[in-house]
Design an enzyme around this catalytic site. Structure first.
Site, PDB file in Angstrom:
ATOM      1  N   ASP A 132      13.700 118.166  17.647  1.00 37.07           N
ATOM      2  CA  ASP A 132      13.114 116.892  17.210  1.00 37.07           C
ATOM      3  C   ASP A 132      11.838 116.514  17.946  1.00 37.07           C
ATOM      4  O   ASP A 132      11.582 115.336  18.192  1.00 37.07           O
ATOM      5  CB  ASP A 132      14.129 115.741  17.360  1.00 37.07           C
ATOM      6  CG  ASP A 132      15.450 116.067  16.722  1.00 37.07           C
ATOM      7  OD1 ASP A 132      15.438 116.616  15.612  1.00 37.07           O
ATOM      8  OD2 ASP A 132      16.501 115.782  17.334  1.00 37.07           O
TER       9      ASP A 132
ATOM     10  N   LYS B 295       7.707 119.371  15.794  1.00 35.90           N
ATOM     11  CA  LYS B 295       7.021 120.671  15.624  1.00 35.90           C
ATOM     12  C   LYS B 295       6.717 120.966  14.162  1.00 35.90           C
ATOM     13  O   LYS B 295       5.825 121.755  13.863  1.00 35.90           O
ATOM     14  CB  LYS B 295       7.804 121.809  16.258  1.00 35.90           C
ATOM     15  CG  LYS B 295       9.221 121.989  15.737  1.00 35.90           C
ATOM     16  CD  LYS B 295       9.986 122.964  16.598  1.00 35.90           C
ATOM     17  CE  LYS B 295      11.477 122.957  16.275  1.00 35.90           C
ATOM     18  NZ  LYS B 295      12.148 121.654  16.508  1.00 35.90           N
TER      19      LYS B 295
ATOM     20  N   GLY C 132      16.131 119.789  11.057  1.00 29.77           N
ATOM     21  CA  GLY C 132      15.530 118.750  10.227  1.00 29.77           C
ATOM     22  C   GLY C 132      14.058 118.666  10.563  1.00 29.77           C
ATOM     23  O   GLY C 132      13.699 118.201  11.634  1.00 29.77           O
ATOM     24  N   HIS C 133      13.218 119.192   9.691  1.00 29.68           N
ATOM     25  CA  HIS C 133      11.779 119.172   9.962  1.00 29.68           C
ATOM     26  C   HIS C 133      11.098 118.233   8.975  1.00 29.68           C
ATOM     27  O   HIS C 133      11.195 118.426   7.768  1.00 29.68           O
ATOM     28  CB  HIS C 133      11.175 120.577   9.778  1.00 29.68           C
ATOM     29  CG  HIS C 133      11.681 121.562  10.780  1.00 29.68           C
ATOM     30  ND1 HIS C 133      11.406 122.890  10.722  1.00 29.68           N
ATOM     31  CD2 HIS C 133      12.448 121.382  11.869  1.00 29.68           C
ATOM     32  CE1 HIS C 133      11.987 123.501  11.743  1.00 29.68           C
ATOM     33  NE2 HIS C 133      12.635 122.595  12.441  1.00 29.68           N
TER      34      HIS C 133
ATOM     35  N   GLN D 207      15.461 123.793  16.193  1.00 29.45           N
ATOM     36  CA  GLN D 207      16.089 123.219  17.393  1.00 29.45           C
ATOM     37  C   GLN D 207      15.147 123.367  18.609  1.00 29.45           C
ATOM     38  O   GLN D 207      13.944 123.402  18.417  1.00 29.45           O
ATOM     39  CB  GLN D 207      17.459 123.843  17.675  1.00 29.45           C
ATOM     40  CG  GLN D 207      18.552 123.363  16.734  1.00 29.45           C
ATOM     41  CD  GLN D 207      18.572 124.082  15.420  1.00 29.45           C
ATOM     42  OE1 GLN D 207      18.440 125.287  15.365  1.00 29.45           O
ATOM     43  NE2 GLN D 207      18.723 123.350  14.351  1.00 29.45           N
TER      44      GLN D 207
HETATM   45  P1  IMP Z   1      25.068 122.480  15.824  1.00 32.67           P
HETATM   46  O1  IMP Z   1      23.785 123.218  15.882  1.00 32.67           O
HETATM   47  O2  IMP Z   1      25.262 121.709  14.558  1.00 32.67           O
HETATM   48  O3  IMP Z   1      26.242 123.351  16.159  1.00 32.67           O
HETATM   49  O4  IMP Z   1      25.056 121.357  16.972  1.00 32.67           O
HETATM   50  C1  IMP Z   1      25.091 121.685  18.367  1.00 32.67           C
HETATM   51  C2  IMP Z   1      24.251 120.705  19.150  1.00 32.67           C
HETATM   52  O5  IMP Z   1      22.877 120.895  18.827  1.00 32.67           O
HETATM   53  C3  IMP Z   1      24.556 119.237  18.847  1.00 32.67           C
HETATM   54  O6  IMP Z   1      24.384 118.487  20.032  1.00 32.67           O
HETATM   55  C4  IMP Z   1      23.482 118.860  17.836  1.00 32.67           C
HETATM   56  O7  IMP Z   1      23.183 117.484  17.846  1.00 32.67           O
HETATM   57  C5  IMP Z   1      22.310 119.672  18.345  1.00 32.67           C
HETATM   58  N1  IMP Z   1      21.357 120.003  17.288  1.00 32.67           N
HETATM   59  C6  IMP Z   1      21.500 120.924  16.315  1.00 32.67           C
HETATM   60  N2  IMP Z   1      20.421 120.955  15.521  1.00 32.67           N
HETATM   61  C7  IMP Z   1      19.564 120.057  16.007  1.00 32.67           C
HETATM   62  C8  IMP Z   1      18.236 119.656  15.633  1.00 32.67           C
HETATM   63  O8  IMP Z   1      17.610 120.156  14.687  1.00 32.67           O
HETATM   64  N3  IMP Z   1      17.680 118.680  16.406  1.00 32.67           N
HETATM   65  C9  IMP Z   1      18.320 118.146  17.463  1.00 32.67           C
HETATM   66  N4  IMP Z   1      19.539 118.483  17.853  1.00 32.67           N
HETATM   67  C10 IMP Z   1      20.158 119.447  17.140  1.00 32.67           C
END
Ligand code: IMP
Length: 501
Positions: A27, A30, A54-55, A258
Protein backbone atom coordinates in the site's frame (compact mmCIF):
# COMPACT_ATOMS: atom_id res chain seq x y z
CA UNK A 1 6.65 16.68 -16.97
CA UNK A 2 7.70 14.81 -13.84
CA UNK A 3 6.28 11.56 -15.25
CA UNK A 4 8.45 12.12 -18.29
CA UNK A 5 11.49 12.85 -16.12
CA UNK A 6 11.00 9.61 -14.23
CA UNK A 7 10.70 7.69 -17.48
CA UNK A 8 13.86 9.36 -18.84
CA UNK A 9 15.71 8.40 -15.70
CA UNK A 10 14.60 4.77 -15.57
CA UNK A 11 14.44 3.87 -19.26
CA UNK A 12 17.92 4.88 -20.34
CA UNK A 13 19.54 3.21 -23.34
CA UNK A 14 20.69 0.25 -21.26
CA UNK A 15 17.40 -0.55 -19.55
CA UNK A 16 15.55 -3.57 -20.91
CA UNK A 17 13.96 -4.62 -17.62
CA UNK A 18 12.89 -2.35 -14.74
CA UNK A 19 11.20 -3.39 -11.52
CA UNK A 20 9.05 -1.58 -8.95
CA UNK A 21 9.31 -3.02 -5.45
CA UNK A 22 7.55 -1.99 -2.23
CA UNK A 23 9.89 -1.73 0.77
CA UNK A 24 7.19 -1.65 3.45
CA UNK A 25 3.98 -3.52 4.28
CA UNK A 26 2.32 -2.87 0.90
CA UNK A 27 0.00 0.00 0.00
CA UNK A 28 2.81 2.45 -0.69
CA UNK A 29 1.21 3.78 -3.86
CA UNK A 30 3.47 1.81 -6.21
CA UNK A 31 0.56 1.40 -8.67
CA UNK A 32 1.04 5.02 -9.68
CA UNK A 33 4.79 4.54 -10.26
CA UNK A 34 4.09 1.40 -12.31
CA UNK A 35 1.51 3.29 -14.34
CA UNK A 36 3.99 6.08 -15.11
CA UNK A 37 6.77 3.70 -16.12
CA UNK A 38 4.31 1.73 -18.24
CA UNK A 39 4.41 4.71 -20.64
CA UNK A 40 7.58 3.34 -22.21
CA UNK A 41 7.28 -0.35 -21.40
CA UNK A 42 6.04 -2.89 -23.93
CA UNK A 43 5.34 -5.67 -21.43
CA UNK A 44 4.10 -5.19 -17.85
CA UNK A 45 4.31 -8.30 -15.69
CA UNK A 46 3.31 -9.35 -12.21
CA UNK A 47 5.22 -12.17 -10.55
CA UNK A 48 3.88 -12.66 -7.03
CA UNK A 49 0.73 -12.74 -4.88
CA UNK A 50 -2.81 -12.97 -6.15
CA UNK A 51 -6.11 -11.19 -5.67
CA UNK A 52 -4.89 -10.14 -2.20
CA UNK A 53 -3.21 -7.10 -3.77
CA UNK A 54 -4.93 -3.79 -4.40
CA UNK A 55 -3.36 -1.34 -6.81
CA UNK A 56 -5.14 1.94 -7.43
CA UNK A 57 -4.25 3.82 -10.60
CA UNK A 58 -5.63 7.21 -11.52
CA UNK A 59 -5.23 7.74 -15.26
CA UNK A 60 -6.96 10.31 -17.44
CA UNK A 61 -9.66 10.92 -14.84
CA UNK A 62 -10.44 7.19 -14.55
CA UNK A 63 -9.67 5.20 -11.43
CA UNK A 64 -8.71 1.55 -11.88
CA UNK A 65 -8.34 -0.74 -8.89
CA UNK A 66 -6.47 -3.90 -9.87
CA UNK A 67 -6.22 -6.88 -7.55
CA UNK A 68 -4.98 -9.70 -9.71
CA UNK A 69 -4.46 -7.95 -13.02
CA UNK A 70 -1.20 -6.12 -13.68
CA UNK A 71 -1.71 -2.34 -13.63
CA UNK A 72 -0.64 -2.35 -17.28
CA UNK A 73 -4.12 -3.53 -18.25
CA UNK A 74 -5.19 0.11 -17.92
CA UNK A 75 -2.97 0.67 -21.03
CA UNK A 76 -4.33 -2.20 -23.07
CA UNK A 77 -5.56 0.06 -25.85
CA UNK A 78 -1.96 1.19 -26.42
CA UNK A 79 -0.92 -2.28 -27.59
CA UNK A 80 0.94 -3.21 -24.42
CA UNK A 81 1.14 -6.77 -23.18
CA UNK A 82 0.14 -7.47 -19.55
CA UNK A 83 1.38 -10.65 -17.97
CA UNK A 84 0.28 -12.63 -14.93
CA UNK A 85 3.46 -14.59 -14.30
CA UNK A 86 4.25 -18.08 -13.08
CA UNK A 87 4.71 -16.92 -9.47
CA UNK A 88 1.16 -15.57 -9.15
CA UNK A 89 -1.78 -17.48 -7.66
CA UNK A 90 -4.79 -17.07 -9.96
CA UNK A 91 -8.37 -17.21 -8.72
CA UNK A 92 -10.47 -17.56 -11.91
CA UNK A 93 -13.55 -16.02 -10.25
CA UNK A 94 -11.61 -12.94 -9.17
CA UNK A 95 -9.95 -12.73 -12.59
CA UNK A 96 -13.26 -12.84 -14.46
CA UNK A 97 -14.79 -10.23 -12.14
CA UNK A 98 -11.89 -7.92 -12.82
CA UNK A 99 -11.99 -8.49 -16.57
CA UNK A 100 -15.69 -7.67 -16.55
CA UNK A 101 -15.08 -4.49 -14.64
CA UNK A 102 -12.40 -3.46 -17.18
CA UNK A 103 -15.00 -4.05 -19.92
CA UNK A 104 -17.63 -2.03 -18.02
CA UNK A 105 -15.22 0.90 -17.92
CA UNK A 106 -14.91 0.72 -21.69
CA UNK A 107 -11.44 -0.86 -21.54
CA UNK A 108 -10.06 -3.96 -23.28
CA UNK A 109 -7.74 -6.76 -22.19
CA UNK A 110 -6.62 -8.16 -25.53
CA UNK A 111 -2.99 -7.92 -24.45
CA UNK A 112 -3.41 -10.02 -21.30
CA UNK A 113 -1.48 -13.29 -21.04
CA UNK A 114 -1.75 -15.63 -18.05
CA UNK A 115 1.08 -18.03 -17.31
CA UNK A 116 0.10 -21.66 -17.82
CA UNK A 117 2.37 -22.40 -14.84
CA UNK A 118 0.67 -20.04 -12.38
CA UNK A 119 -0.97 -21.68 -9.35
CA UNK A 120 -4.74 -22.00 -9.37
CA UNK A 121 -6.62 -20.83 -6.28
CA UNK A 122 -9.42 -23.26 -5.38
CA UNK A 123 -12.46 -22.71 -3.15
CA UNK A 124 -10.80 -24.96 -0.56
CA UNK A 125 -7.83 -22.54 -0.41
CA UNK A 126 -10.12 -19.60 0.25
CA UNK A 127 -12.11 -21.63 2.77
CA UNK A 128 -9.06 -22.82 4.73
CA UNK A 129 -7.69 -19.26 4.79
CA UNK A 130 -10.93 -17.82 6.18
CA UNK A 131 -11.65 -20.74 8.53
CA UNK A 132 -8.26 -20.32 10.16
CA UNK A 133 -8.65 -16.57 10.56
CA UNK A 134 -12.13 -16.94 12.08
CA UNK A 135 -11.05 -19.83 14.35
CA UNK A 136 -7.97 -17.90 15.55
CA UNK A 137 -10.15 -14.96 16.67
CA UNK A 138 -8.02 -12.27 18.26
CA UNK A 139 -4.84 -14.19 17.48
CA UNK A 140 -5.54 -14.19 13.73
CA UNK A 141 -3.04 -12.83 11.18
CA UNK A 142 -5.88 -10.90 9.56
CA UNK A 143 -5.33 -12.15 6.01
CA UNK A 144 -7.22 -10.76 3.04
CA UNK A 145 -9.15 -14.05 2.83
CA UNK A 146 -8.09 -14.70 -0.77
CA UNK A 147 -6.58 -18.12 -0.10
CA UNK A 148 -2.91 -17.15 -0.36
CA UNK A 149 -1.51 -19.15 2.59
CA UNK A 150 -3.24 -22.43 1.69
CA UNK A 151 -2.61 -22.20 -2.07
CA UNK A 152 1.12 -21.51 -1.74
CA UNK A 153 1.29 -24.41 0.74
CA UNK A 154 0.05 -26.66 -2.05
CA UNK A 155 2.94 -25.52 -4.21
CA UNK A 156 5.43 -26.76 -1.62
CA UNK A 157 3.31 -29.85 -0.92
CA UNK A 158 3.26 -30.60 -4.67
CA UNK A 159 -0.52 -30.93 -4.73
CA UNK A 160 -1.35 -27.54 -6.26
CA UNK A 161 -3.23 -27.15 -9.53
CA UNK A 162 -1.90 -24.91 -12.27
CA UNK A 163 -3.70 -22.62 -14.71
CA UNK A 164 -2.80 -25.09 -17.46
CA UNK A 165 -5.14 -27.62 -15.83
CA UNK A 166 -8.02 -25.40 -16.99
CA UNK A 167 -7.20 -26.53 -20.53
CA UNK A 168 -7.52 -30.25 -19.79
CA UNK A 169 -10.69 -31.26 -17.98
CA UNK A 170 -9.76 -34.89 -17.27
CA UNK A 171 -6.45 -33.96 -15.68
CA UNK A 172 -8.10 -31.11 -13.78
CA UNK A 173 -10.64 -33.45 -12.13
CA UNK A 174 -7.97 -36.00 -11.26
CA UNK A 175 -5.67 -33.43 -9.68
CA UNK A 176 -8.57 -31.68 -7.94
CA UNK A 177 -9.68 -34.93 -6.29
CA UNK A 178 -6.15 -35.61 -5.07
CA UNK A 179 -5.86 -32.06 -3.77
CA UNK A 180 -9.20 -32.22 -1.93
CA UNK A 181 -8.44 -35.67 -0.48
CA UNK A 182 -5.07 -34.52 0.81
CA UNK A 183 -6.76 -31.75 2.77
CA UNK A 184 -10.06 -33.31 3.80
CA UNK A 185 -8.88 -33.90 7.36
CA UNK A 186 -7.98 -30.23 7.78
CA UNK A 187 -11.56 -29.17 7.04
CA UNK A 188 -12.97 -31.63 9.53
CA UNK A 189 -10.95 -29.96 12.29
CA UNK A 190 -13.05 -26.75 12.26
CA UNK A 191 -16.15 -26.58 14.45
CA UNK A 192 -19.72 -26.11 13.16
CA UNK A 193 -20.04 -22.47 14.10
CA UNK A 194 -16.83 -21.43 12.34
CA UNK A 195 -17.85 -23.41 9.23
CA UNK A 196 -21.31 -21.84 9.21
CA UNK A 197 -19.82 -18.34 9.19
CA UNK A 198 -17.34 -19.02 6.42
CA UNK A 199 -19.60 -21.07 4.15
CA UNK A 200 -22.43 -18.55 4.36
CA UNK A 201 -20.81 -16.76 1.41
CA UNK A 202 -22.22 -17.84 -1.96
CA UNK A 203 -18.71 -17.95 -3.38
CA UNK A 204 -17.90 -20.95 -1.14
CA UNK A 205 -21.29 -22.32 -0.10
CA UNK A 206 -22.14 -23.39 -3.65
CA UNK A 207 -19.47 -26.12 -3.59
CA UNK A 208 -19.76 -27.24 0.03
CA UNK A 209 -21.53 -30.28 1.35
CA UNK A 210 -22.08 -29.21 4.97
CA UNK A 211 -23.16 -32.64 6.24
CA UNK A 212 -20.21 -34.51 4.78
CA UNK A 213 -17.88 -31.53 5.41
CA UNK A 214 -16.50 -31.95 1.89
CA UNK A 215 -16.19 -30.00 -1.30
CA UNK A 216 -18.02 -31.15 -4.41
CA UNK A 217 -15.32 -31.68 -7.06
CA UNK A 218 -17.83 -31.84 -9.93
CA UNK A 219 -19.42 -28.52 -9.01
CA UNK A 220 -16.00 -26.88 -8.76
CA UNK A 221 -14.93 -28.26 -12.14
CA UNK A 222 -18.15 -27.05 -13.79
CA UNK A 223 -17.72 -23.56 -12.46
CA UNK A 224 -14.00 -23.32 -13.19
CA UNK A 225 -14.43 -24.45 -16.78
CA UNK A 226 -17.27 -21.99 -17.26
CA UNK A 227 -15.07 -19.19 -15.96
CA UNK A 228 -12.02 -20.32 -17.93
CA UNK A 229 -13.98 -20.02 -21.18
CA UNK A 230 -13.56 -16.25 -20.82
CA UNK A 231 -9.77 -16.21 -20.67
CA UNK A 232 -8.56 -19.57 -22.00
CA UNK A 233 -7.15 -17.94 -25.14
CA UNK A 234 -4.95 -15.79 -22.91
CA UNK A 235 -3.28 -18.80 -21.21
CA UNK A 236 0.28 -19.11 -22.48
CA UNK A 237 3.90 -19.86 -21.70
CA UNK A 238 4.60 -16.34 -20.47
CA UNK A 239 8.25 -17.12 -19.62
CA UNK A 240 8.83 -17.68 -23.32
CA UNK A 241 6.86 -14.57 -24.23
CA UNK A 242 9.02 -12.40 -21.99
CA UNK A 243 12.29 -13.93 -23.18
CA UNK A 244 11.22 -13.62 -26.82
CA UNK A 245 10.14 -10.01 -26.22
CA UNK A 246 13.49 -9.16 -24.66
CA UNK A 247 15.43 -10.61 -27.55
CA UNK A 248 13.34 -8.44 -29.89
CA UNK A 249 14.38 -5.37 -27.88
CA UNK A 250 11.10 -4.92 -26.01
CA UNK A 251 11.07 -3.22 -22.62
CA UNK A 252 9.72 -5.14 -19.65
CA UNK A 253 8.35 -3.62 -16.47
CA UNK A 254 8.02 -5.87 -13.41
CA UNK A 255 5.26 -4.89 -11.02
CA UNK A 256 5.72 -5.87 -7.37
CA UNK A 257 2.78 -6.78 -5.13
CA UNK A 258 2.52 -6.38 -1.33
CA UNK A 259 5.79 -5.30 0.28
CA UNK A 260 9.17 -6.63 1.31
CA UNK A 261 8.27 -6.57 5.01
CA UNK A 262 5.43 -9.02 4.27
CA UNK A 263 7.57 -11.35 2.15
CA UNK A 264 7.50 -15.03 3.03
CA UNK A 265 11.31 -14.92 2.80
CA UNK A 266 12.11 -11.60 4.44
CA UNK A 267 9.14 -10.73 6.67
CA UNK A 268 8.63 -11.82 10.29
CA UNK A 269 6.56 -15.00 10.73
CA UNK A 270 3.69 -15.52 11.05
CA UNK A 271 2.66 -12.00 9.98
CA UNK A 272 3.60 -12.39 6.33
CA UNK A 273 1.94 -13.10 3.06
CA UNK A 274 2.89 -16.36 1.38
CA UNK A 275 4.86 -15.25 -1.67
CA UNK A 276 8.23 -13.54 -1.90
CA UNK A 277 7.58 -9.85 -2.53
CA UNK A 278 11.28 -9.00 -2.90
CA UNK A 279 13.02 -8.24 -6.19
CA UNK A 280 14.24 -11.86 -6.29
CA UNK A 281 10.70 -13.24 -5.90
CA UNK A 282 9.37 -10.82 -8.48
CA UNK A 283 12.01 -11.70 -11.08
CA UNK A 284 11.65 -15.45 -10.55
CA UNK A 285 7.89 -15.06 -10.63
CA UNK A 286 8.04 -13.96 -14.27
CA UNK A 287 10.77 -16.38 -15.30
CA UNK A 288 13.76 -13.99 -15.04
CA UNK A 289 16.85 -13.69 -12.82
CA UNK A 290 17.64 -10.52 -10.85
CA UNK A 291 20.63 -10.13 -13.18
CA UNK A 292 18.19 -9.53 -16.02
CA UNK A 293 16.95 -6.38 -14.27
CA UNK A 294 18.80 -3.11 -14.90
CA UNK A 295 16.74 -0.65 -12.85
CA UNK A 296 15.01 -1.18 -9.52
CA UNK A 297 12.69 1.48 -8.16
CA UNK A 298 11.88 0.89 -4.52
CA UNK A 299 8.84 2.59 -3.06
CA UNK A 300 8.23 3.66 0.55
CA UNK A 301 5.61 5.85 2.16
CA UNK A 302 7.05 8.76 4.16
CA UNK A 303 7.25 10.30 6.66
CA UNK A 304 4.47 8.05 7.93
CA UNK A 305 3.75 4.42 7.09
CA UNK A 306 0.92 1.92 7.31
CA UNK A 307 0.22 -1.73 7.94
CA UNK A 308 -2.94 -3.79 7.31
CA UNK A 309 -3.76 -6.86 9.38
CA UNK A 310 -2.06 -8.02 12.55
CA UNK A 311 1.65 -8.03 13.36
CA UNK A 312 4.20 -5.89 15.16
CA UNK A 313 4.33 -2.21 14.22
CA UNK A 314 6.60 -0.41 16.72
CA UNK A 315 5.74 3.15 15.63
CA UNK A 316 1.97 2.67 15.42
CA UNK A 317 0.16 5.84 16.54
CA UNK A 318 -2.16 4.76 19.32
CA UNK A 319 -0.49 1.33 19.70
CA UNK A 320 -2.78 -1.56 20.63
CA UNK A 321 -5.85 0.72 20.70
CA UNK A 322 -5.28 1.60 17.06
CA UNK A 323 -4.57 -2.02 16.05
CA UNK A 324 -7.84 -3.14 17.71
CA UNK A 325 -9.83 -0.31 16.12
CA UNK A 326 -8.53 -1.09 12.65
CA UNK A 327 -9.13 -4.83 13.05
CA UNK A 328 -12.79 -4.42 13.84
CA UNK A 329 -13.99 -1.60 11.63
CA UNK A 330 -14.87 -1.31 7.97
CA UNK A 331 -15.56 2.39 7.66
CA UNK A 332 -14.00 5.79 7.69
CA UNK A 333 -13.00 7.61 10.83
CA UNK A 334 -15.52 10.41 10.18
CA UNK A 335 -15.06 13.54 12.25
CA UNK A 336 -11.52 12.73 13.42
CA UNK A 337 -9.49 15.26 11.52
CA UNK A 338 -6.95 16.96 13.80
CA UNK A 339 -3.67 15.89 12.28
CA UNK A 340 -1.87 17.76 15.08
CA UNK A 341 -3.78 16.10 17.90
CA UNK A 342 -1.61 15.44 20.95
CA UNK A 343 -3.43 12.13 21.40
CA UNK A 344 -1.49 9.65 19.22
CA UNK A 345 -4.58 7.51 18.52
CA UNK A 346 -6.51 10.53 17.26
CA UNK A 347 -3.54 11.83 15.30
CA UNK A 348 -3.17 8.43 13.62
CA UNK A 349 -6.87 8.36 12.75
CA UNK A 350 -6.61 11.86 11.26
CA UNK A 351 -3.62 10.84 9.11
CA UNK A 352 -5.64 7.81 7.99
CA UNK A 353 -8.46 10.10 6.89
CA UNK A 354 -6.27 12.63 5.09
CA UNK A 355 -4.28 9.86 3.39
CA UNK A 356 -7.43 7.82 2.63
CA UNK A 357 -5.76 4.82 4.16
CA UNK A 358 -8.47 2.22 3.69
CA UNK A 359 -7.65 -1.10 2.00
CA UNK A 360 -8.33 -1.28 -1.74
CA UNK A 361 -9.06 -5.03 -1.43
CA UNK A 362 -10.84 -5.35 1.91
CA UNK A 363 -11.86 -1.78 2.84
CA UNK A 364 -10.10 -2.24 6.18
CA UNK A 365 -8.72 0.88 7.86
CA UNK A 366 -4.92 0.74 7.68
CA UNK A 367 -2.92 1.08 10.87
CA UNK A 368 -0.86 4.27 10.81
CA UNK A 369 2.52 5.04 12.39
CA UNK A 370 5.59 7.21 11.94
CA UNK A 371 8.22 6.20 9.42
CA UNK A 372 10.32 3.45 10.98
CA UNK A 373 13.89 3.89 9.72
CA UNK A 374 15.27 0.66 11.26
CA UNK A 375 12.64 -1.22 9.25
CA UNK A 376 13.47 0.77 6.12
CA UNK A 377 17.20 0.14 6.66
CA UNK A 378 16.46 -3.59 6.85
CA UNK A 379 14.28 -3.50 3.73
CA UNK A 380 16.73 -1.37 1.77
CA UNK A 381 19.40 -4.01 2.35
CA UNK A 382 17.27 -6.40 0.29
CA UNK A 383 16.18 -3.61 -2.05
CA UNK A 384 19.79 -2.90 -2.97
CA UNK A 385 20.59 -3.43 -6.62
CA UNK A 386 24.00 -2.89 -8.18
CA UNK A 387 25.24 -1.10 -5.08
CA UNK A 388 22.38 1.31 -4.31
CA UNK A 389 18.89 1.28 -2.95
CA UNK A 390 16.97 3.87 -4.96
CA UNK A 391 13.70 4.94 -3.41
CA UNK A 392 10.69 7.05 -4.29
CA UNK A 393 8.96 8.40 -1.18
CA UNK A 394 5.18 8.52 -1.57
CA UNK A 395 2.22 10.31 -0.02
CA UNK A 396 4.48 13.01 1.37
CA UNK A 397 1.71 15.62 0.93
CA UNK A 398 -0.51 13.84 3.48
CA UNK A 399 1.54 15.47 6.26
CA UNK A 400 1.58 18.99 4.74
CA UNK A 401 -0.22 20.40 7.76
CA UNK A 402 1.56 18.40 10.40
CA UNK A 403 3.51 20.69 12.73
CA UNK A 404 5.87 18.08 14.18
CA UNK A 405 7.22 15.13 12.21
CA UNK A 406 8.71 12.20 14.08
CA UNK A 407 11.20 9.80 12.51
CA UNK A 408 11.95 6.59 14.34
CA UNK A 409 15.74 6.32 14.28
CA UNK A 410 16.19 3.26 16.48
CA UNK A 411 14.46 0.31 18.10
CA UNK A 412 14.97 -0.13 21.83
CA UNK A 413 14.60 -3.77 22.81
CA UNK A 414 12.61 -3.98 26.05
CA UNK A 415 12.27 -7.75 26.51
CA UNK A 416 14.07 -10.42 28.51
CA UNK A 417 17.46 -11.63 27.28
CA UNK A 418 17.06 -13.20 23.84
CA UNK A 419 19.59 -14.66 21.43
CA UNK A 420 19.52 -14.00 17.68
CA UNK A 421 22.27 -15.96 15.95
CA UNK A 422 25.36 -15.08 18.01
CA UNK A 423 23.97 -11.70 19.14
CA UNK A 424 22.44 -11.45 22.59
CA UNK A 425 19.75 -8.82 23.06
CA UNK A 426 19.30 -7.43 26.55
CA UNK A 427 16.74 -5.01 27.89
CA UNK A 428 17.76 -1.57 26.57
CA UNK A 429 19.72 -2.81 23.52
CA UNK A 430 19.50 -0.17 20.77
CA UNK A 431 19.10 -1.39 17.21
CA UNK A 432 19.52 0.85 14.19
CA UNK A 433 18.47 -1.93 11.81
CA UNK A 434 15.35 -3.90 12.60
CA UNK A 435 15.64 -7.56 13.51
CA UNK A 436 12.95 -9.38 11.54
CA UNK A 437 11.79 -11.64 14.31
CA UNK A 438 8.31 -11.19 15.74
CA UNK A 439 9.54 -11.97 19.26
CA UNK A 440 11.96 -9.02 18.99
CA UNK A 441 9.77 -6.57 17.07
CA UNK A 442 6.90 -7.01 19.52
CA UNK A 443 9.23 -5.98 22.34
CA UNK A 444 10.77 -2.92 20.68
CA UNK A 445 9.83 0.66 21.44
CA UNK A 446 10.79 3.43 19.01
CA UNK A 447 13.47 6.02 19.59
CA UNK A 448 12.36 9.23 17.86
CA UNK A 449 14.02 12.31 16.41
CA UNK A 450 11.59 15.18 15.97
CA UNK A 451 11.59 17.59 13.06
CA UNK A 452 9.50 20.71 12.44
CA UNK A 453 6.94 20.16 9.66
CA UNK A 454 7.01 22.13 6.41
CA UNK A 455 3.49 23.48 6.83
CA UNK A 456 2.61 24.34 3.22
CA UNK A 457 1.15 22.67 0.14
CA UNK A 458 3.59 21.00 -2.26
CA UNK A 459 3.08 21.95 -5.89
CA UNK A 460 3.76 19.74 -8.88
CA UNK A 461 5.70 22.58 -10.49
CA UNK A 462 8.24 22.55 -7.64
CA UNK A 463 11.75 21.24 -8.22
CA UNK A 464 13.90 19.80 -5.43
CA UNK A 465 15.51 23.20 -4.80
CA UNK A 466 12.07 24.81 -4.31
CA UNK A 467 11.01 22.37 -1.62
CA UNK A 468 10.68 23.75 1.91
CA UNK A 469 14.02 23.35 3.74
CA UNK A 470 12.31 21.46 6.55
CA UNK A 471 11.21 18.79 4.09
CA UNK A 472 14.64 18.67 2.48
CA UNK A 473 16.12 18.09 5.94
CA UNK A 474 13.71 15.22 6.61
CA UNK A 475 14.54 13.60 3.26
CA UNK A 476 18.26 13.94 4.02
CA UNK A 477 17.78 12.26 7.42
CA UNK A 478 15.89 9.40 5.78
CA UNK A 479 18.69 8.88 3.26
CA UNK A 480 21.43 8.87 5.90
CA UNK A 481 19.71 6.70 8.42
CA UNK A 482 18.06 4.16 6.16
CA UNK A 483 20.94 3.90 3.67
CA UNK A 484 18.79 4.77 0.67
CA UNK A 485 19.08 7.20 -2.22
CA UNK A 486 15.85 9.16 -2.59
CA UNK A 487 15.24 9.74 -6.30
CA UNK A 488 11.75 11.15 -6.15
CA UNK A 489 8.83 12.31 -4.03
CA UNK A 490 5.22 11.56 -4.88
CA UNK A 491 2.81 14.16 -3.56
CA UNK A 492 -0.69 13.25 -4.72
CA UNK A 493 -2.60 10.66 -6.72
CA UNK A 494 -2.13 12.28 -10.11
CA UNK A 495 0.76 11.25 -12.37
CA UNK A 496 2.24 14.72 -12.37
CA UNK A 497 2.10 15.13 -8.59
CA UNK A 498 5.73 14.19 -8.31
CA UNK A 499 9.26 15.53 -8.04
CA UNK A 500 12.13 13.63 -9.60
CA UNK A 501 15.46 14.43 -7.97
P1 IMP B 1 -2.65 -12.70 2.79
O1 IMP B 1 -1.67 -12.23 1.78
O2 IMP B 1 -4.07 -12.47 2.40
O3 IMP B 1 -2.39 -14.11 3.24
O4 IMP B 1 -2.46 -11.81 4.12
C1 IMP B 1 -1.29 -11.90 4.94
C2 IMP B 1 -0.94 -10.54 5.50
O5 IMP B 1 -0.51 -9.69 4.45
C3 IMP B 1 -2.12 -9.83 6.17
O6 IMP B 1 -1.62 -9.07 7.26
C4 IMP B 1 -2.62 -8.89 5.08
O7 IMP B 1 -3.27 -7.76 5.59
C5 IMP B 1 -1.32 -8.51 4.40
N1 IMP B 1 -1.51 -8.15 3.00
C6 IMP B 1 -1.74 -8.97 1.96
N2 IMP B 1 -1.86 -8.28 0.82
C7 IMP B 1 -1.67 -7.00 1.12
C8 IMP B 1 -1.63 -5.80 0.34
O8 IMP B 1 -1.77 -5.77 -0.89
N3 IMP B 1 -1.41 -4.65 1.05
C9 IMP B 1 -1.21 -4.65 2.38
N4 IMP B 1 -1.23 -5.73 3.14
C10 IMP B 1 -1.44 -6.91 2.52
Amino acid sequence: MSAQQLNDRVWDVNTRVAAVVDLQFGDTGKGKIVDILADRADIIARGTGGANAGHTIVNGGKTFVCHLLPSGVARDGEGKVSIIGRGVAVDPGALCDELSSVERMGGTWNGLRVSHNALLVLPIDIALDRLKDVADGNGAIGTTGRGMGPVYQTKAARTGLRVNDLLNRGVFIEKLRRNLDARAALLKGFDEEVCRKVFASEELGAFWDARAKMFDAGAIADRYFRLAAKFRDAIADTDDLIHAGMSEGKRVLLEGAQGLLLSVEYGAAPYQTSSDCSLAGLALGVGLWTDDVQQVINVAKAPYMTRVGAGPFPTELGGAESAGWCATRRRKDEGIDNINSLDPFLQGAAIRQVGNEYGATTGRPRRVGWLDLPLLRYASYWGKHRGASQVILTKVDVLNECQKIRLCTGHIYEGEEYQVGQAVLKKGTLLDRAIMDTHVLERCTPLYSDYPGWGCPLGKEMAWKDLPVNLQGIVGAIERQAGVEVIGLSMGPDREDMIVI
